[in-house]
Design a protein around this motif. Structure first.
Motif, short mmCIF file in Angstrom:
data_model
loop_
_atom_site.label_atom_id
_atom_site.label_comp_id
_atom_site.label_asym_id
_atom_site.label_seq_id
_atom_site.Cartn_x
_atom_site.Cartn_y
_atom_site.Cartn_z
N ARG A 234 51.14 29.85 42.02
CA ARG A 234 51.83 30.83 41.18
C ARG A 234 52.18 30.23 39.81
NH1 ARG A 234 51.84 35.75 41.55
NH2 ARG A 234 53.99 35.98 40.94
N GLY B 26 45.88 42.01 36.92
CA GLY B 26 47.14 42.05 36.18
C GLY B 26 46.97 42.59 34.77
N GLU C 6 50.60 45.49 40.83
CA GLU C 6 49.80 44.68 41.74
C GLU C 6 50.47 44.58 43.11
OE1 GLU C 6 47.85 41.11 39.45
OE2 GLU C 6 50.00 41.17 39.13
N PRO D 150 50.98 42.11 46.51
CA PRO D 150 51.01 40.66 46.68
C PRO D 150 49.63 40.06 46.93
CG PRO D 150 52.82 41.67 47.87
CD PRO D 150 51.96 42.78 47.35
N GLN E 34 46.81 41.14 45.69
CA GLN E 34 46.10 41.09 44.41
C GLN E 34 46.61 39.94 43.55
OE1 GLN E 34 47.05 45.11 43.33
NE2 GLN E 34 44.94 45.82 43.69
N ARG E 35 47.93 39.69 43.57
CA ARG E 35 48.47 38.56 42.82
C ARG E 35 47.94 37.25 43.37
NH1 ARG E 35 53.15 41.71 42.87
NH2 ARG E 35 54.00 40.57 44.64
N TRP E 36 47.90 37.13 44.71
CA TRP E 36 47.39 35.91 45.34
C TRP E 36 45.93 35.69 44.93
CZ3 TRP E 36 48.72 31.70 47.96
CH2 TRP E 36 47.74 31.03 48.67
N ARG F 45 44.35 36.86 42.23
CA ARG F 45 44.27 36.54 40.81
C ARG F 45 44.70 35.09 40.55
NH1 ARG F 45 48.72 39.04 38.06
NH2 ARG F 45 49.70 37.08 38.59
N ASP F 46 45.81 34.69 41.16
CA ASP F 46 46.29 33.33 40.93
C ASP F 46 45.35 32.30 41.53
OD1 ASP F 46 48.40 34.48 39.66
OD2 ASP F 46 49.80 34.23 41.33
#
Length: 112
Positions: free
Chosen positions: A68, A85, A92, A94, A96-98, A100-101
Motif C-alpha cells: 500500500r 483508481g 474501488e 478492496p 481492485q486496490r490490492w 492496482r497496488d
C-alpha cells in the motif's frame, strides 16, 4: 499373449511437443517452491504450534502495508496513468486496490 494387428490406417491424432524447455523449467520451479512452502510450514507448525499462524498473519499484514505504501508513492509521483483508481476515483473495491497496488509494486523496478 499377443493381439492381432489391425490393417486399418492409424487415424489417431499425434501429439506434438508444445512445451519448450523454459516452460518445463517454470513448472519444475513452481513444484519445488510449492512443495518447499508446504514442508517448511509443516515443520514450523510442528515446532512452534499455533503461534506460527499468528506470525504468518503479522508478516502478511506487513507485506500488505508495504504494498500500500509503495502504491501511494507511485501515485504521488504522478507517473501512474490509468488503472482502476484513475478511472473511478473513490469507487474501488478492496480487491481492485490490492490488484492496482500489486501491479504498481511489480512495475516499479521497470520505471527506475
Amino acid at each position: 499373449m499377443s493381439f492381432p494387428q489391425s490393417s486399418a490406417p492409424d487415424t489417431t491424432p499425434k501429439l506434438g511437443a508444445a512445451l519448450r524447455q523454459r516452460h518445463v523449467t517454470m513448472i519444475a520451479l513452481g513444484g519445488i517452491i510449492g512443495a518447499g512452502l508446504f514442508v517448511g510450514s509443516s515443520a514450523t507448525l510442528a515446532t512452534v504450534g499455533p503461534a506460527a499462524c499468528v506470525s504468518y498473519l503479522v508478516a502478511g499484514i506487513v507485506v500488505l502495508m508495504v504494498i500500500r505504501m509503495l502504491g501511494a508513492i507511485d501515485g504521488e509521483r504522478g507517473e501512474s496513468r490509468g488503472g482502476v483508481g484513475g478511472l473511478y476515483a473513490g469507487s474501488e473495491t478492496p480487491a481492485q486496490r490490492w490488484h492496482r497496488d500489486g501491479l504498481s509494486v511489480a512495475n516499479r523496478p521497470a520505471s527506475i
